[in-house]
Scaffold this active site. Structure first.
Site, PDB file in Angstrom:
ATOM      1  N   CYS A   3      -7.625  -8.024  -3.000  1.00 45.04           N
ATOM      2  CA  CYS A   3      -7.733  -8.310  -4.439  1.00 45.04           C
ATOM      3  C   CYS A   3      -7.805  -9.831  -4.607  1.00 45.04           C
ATOM      4  CB  CYS A   3      -6.578  -7.700  -5.221  1.00 45.04           C
ATOM      5  SG  CYS A   3      -4.955  -8.158  -4.617  1.00 45.04           S
ATOM      6  N   ALA A  37       2.137  -0.271   0.208  1.00 46.16           N
ATOM      7  CA  ALA A  37       2.981  -0.412  -0.985  1.00 46.16           C
ATOM      8  C   ALA A  37       2.349  -1.350  -2.023  1.00 46.16           C
ATOM      9  CB  ALA A  37       4.349  -0.957  -0.577  1.00 46.16           C
ATOM     10  N   PRO A  38       2.553  -1.070  -3.320  1.00 46.46           N
ATOM     11  CA  PRO A  38       3.431  -0.053  -3.913  1.00 46.46           C
ATOM     12  C   PRO A  38       2.828   1.340  -4.033  1.00 46.46           C
ATOM     13  CG  PRO A  38       2.506  -1.426  -5.634  1.00 46.46           C
ATOM     14  CD  PRO A  38       1.978  -1.972  -4.332  1.00 46.46           C
ATOM     15  N   GLY A  39       1.687   1.603  -3.419  1.00 42.13           N
ATOM     16  CA  GLY A  39       1.252   2.986  -3.284  1.00 42.13           C
ATOM     17  C   GLY A  39       0.169   3.468  -4.224  1.00 42.13           C
ATOM     18  N   GLY A  40      -0.437   2.569  -4.991  1.00 43.41           N
ATOM     19  CA  GLY A  40      -1.474   2.992  -5.947  1.00 43.41           C
ATOM     20  C   GLY A  40      -2.628   3.724  -5.263  1.00 43.41           C
ATOM     21  N   LYS A  41      -3.137   3.132  -4.188  1.00 42.02           N
ATOM     22  CA  LYS A  41      -4.300   3.743  -3.540  1.00 42.02           C
ATOM     23  C   LYS A  41      -3.910   5.002  -2.782  1.00 42.02           C
ATOM     24  CE  LYS A  41      -6.370  -0.734  -3.578  1.00 42.02           C
ATOM     25  NZ  LYS A  41      -5.120  -1.385  -4.046  1.00 42.02           N
ATOM     26  N   ASP A  91      -5.891  -2.244   2.919  1.00 40.51           N
ATOM     27  CA  ASP A  91      -5.778  -3.072   1.701  1.00 40.51           C
ATOM     28  C   ASP A  91      -4.924  -4.273   2.094  1.00 40.51           C
ATOM     29  OD1 ASP A  91      -5.698  -3.965  -0.891  1.00 40.51           O
ATOM     30  OD2 ASP A  91      -4.388  -2.382  -1.637  1.00 40.51           O
ATOM     31  N   CYS A 147      -1.154  -0.808   4.949  1.00 37.34           N
ATOM     32  CA  CYS A 147      -0.641  -1.764   3.950  1.00 37.34           C
ATOM     33  C   CYS A 147      -0.560  -1.043   2.609  1.00 37.34           C
ATOM     34  CB  CYS A 147      -1.528  -3.001   3.843  1.00 37.34           C
ATOM     35  SG  CYS A 147      -1.595  -3.962   5.350  1.00 37.34           S
TER      36      CYS A 147
END
Ligand code: SAM
Length: 426
Positions: free
Chosen positions: A358, A244-248, A305, A242
């Site tokens: 989150c 996108a948007p790719g922060g982790k 996530d 999971c």
């Protein structure tokens, strides 16, 4: 259809559309600015977003003020009149614009709109009365969010803590960033948590030094924790589920991991690719439904996530208060359970999976994991240890789960996350 060329009318039309459905505010704004707004006012997009975000944060208070100012409440069917007054009040209260300009502009807009022309006097009278009386909201803190959210949070966190959560959730957040080069702090910013730096600067993100050059990306301090909980990932293979948007994923690559991203949404993968392109951090990307995907190998380290209600991010997405409900939580819980069951199949024996959401909802966090552990005897909880993560100790529970709450970080708060570490028994 002719294009809209008046900023207030655009804001009103977007508010009308947003209030009638469950589409996220950003998507409604994007649709309008791509299709219905004249080019000469396209540069007003961030102002529109600012006004409507402020309206979402304060909607219950603004409506309380409007109700005090009107003898007969404006019919809920006439949402358009109410939205004119709501936006005008945000302009007066938050933007502190001159009263005569705001009132005259909204009265003119009303006079020129078929559905509003009979109400221009009402709009004029309500706004003038607001200025004259300096009317304030009489709501208690507990009434600033929907009743179902109050019930959910106060049951989990108690009333006193919930009031703090509400006030932090309804405040504008600072901008947190993570650097591509984890060894530098090129903008010389204060460190919030390991790998997270805080900017109190407002304005356009892409105009801040180093953004276009891909030196950093925007990521809330809370969102940096799950990847760090995986431990030392340098030169290791990590499956980022999971994505996108790719922060982790960017964080994991910056930490030296070889990352494989799996994400279902093509549109969100496009955004993710833009982020990877800009920062030069390039994991492998697989577009697939995790529930059907068959990996070629198993992994020692997985980050899941999961999609969730995102009630921990209301500071940044205040529209969530008005578009989510208990039904959404119920469907999230089902999907999270299926994703968890599928994800642990991708783990090697002794492999570690970090699950995060989150969300501040118990059922999506601790409740989800406790139920999962009961049903899956091959998986154990691996309590997050305060000694291993002293910087996070304020967030770690006696059971070894980690939960950030929006008010639990000095000077600007933090997004709410629930994080749990699991491992597959050998
Ligand atoms: C909370 S977001 C992930 C945020 C991301 N990890 C980050 O750090 O930027 C959840 C993501 O899960 C994706 N998703 C939902 N169901 C999925 C599925 N069955 N398979 C793959 N991805 C899925 C959604 O499209 C969404 O992008």
């Amino acid at each position: 259809m002719s294009l809209l060329n008046d900023q207030r009318t655009v804001t009103l039309e977007i508010a009308n559309e947003f209030m009638c459905g469950k589409t996220p505010l950003n998507e409604v704004i994007e649709h309008f600015y791509n299709n219905r707004v004249a080019s000469e006012i396209k540069n007003k997009r961030s102002e529109t977003k600012f006004i409507l975000s402020a309206l979402c944060r304060k909607l219950f208070e603004i409506d309380n003020i409007i109700n005090q100012l009107t003898d007969k409440n404006i019919s809920p069917r006439n949402i358009m009149i109410r939205n004119c007054i709501r936006i005008a009040l945000v302009e007066l209260i938050d933007l502190e614009r001159p009263a005569y300009a705001v009132i005259n502009s909204w009265v003119e807009i009303a006079k020129n709109k078929k559905r509003l022309m009979h109400f221009s006097k009402l709009i004029n009278a309500v706004l003038r009365k607001f200025i004259k009386n300096n009317t304030k909201s009489t709501l208690d803190d507990s009434e600033k969010i929907p009743g179902w959210l109050w019930d959910s949070w106060s049951k989990t966190y108690g009333k006193t803590e919930t009031i703090k959560i509400i006030n932090a959730s309804l405040s504008e957040p600072p901008l947190d960033i993570s650097y591509v080069d984890t060894e530098t702090n090129m903008l010389q910013l204060p460190v919030t948590l390991p790998g997270s730096y805080r900017m109190n600067q407002t304005g356009k993100v892409n105009e801040i030094e180093g953004f276009k050059e891909g030196k950093w990306w925007v990521q809330d301090a809370g969102a940096t924790i799950p990847a760090n909980i995986l431990g030392d990932v340098r030169d290791k293979n990590v499956l980022d589920l999971c994505s996108a948007p790719g922060g982790k994923a960017m964080q994991l690559v910056a930490m030296g991991a070889h990352v494989t991203c799996v994400e279902i949404s093509r549109k969100r993968i496009d955004t993710m690719k833009d982020n990877f392109q800009r920062t030069g951090l390039k994991p492998e990307i697989i577009c697939a439904d995790i529930l059907k995907w068959q990996p070629e190998k198993k992994y020692d380290l997985i980050l899941l996530d999961a999609p969730c209600s995102a009630t921990g991010t209301i500071r940044k997405n205040p529209d969530l208060i008005h578009i989510k409900d208990q039904q959404d939580i119920k469907s999230n819980i089902k999907l999270q359970k299926m994703l968890l069951e599928r994800s642990v199949e991708f783990l090697n024996d002794n492999g570690v999976l970090v699950y995060c959401v989150c969300s501040l909802e118990y059922e999506e966090g601790e409740g989800q994991i406790e139920a999962f552990l009961k049903d899956n005897s091959s998986i154990s909880s691996m309590p997050i240890n305060k000694d291993d993560f002293p910087e996070y100790q304020a967030f770690i529970s006696p059971k070894g789960y980690l939960s950030t709450l929006p008010h639990l970080q000095e000077e600007g708060g933090i997004d709410g996350f629930f994080i749990s570490k699991l491992y597959k028994k050998f």
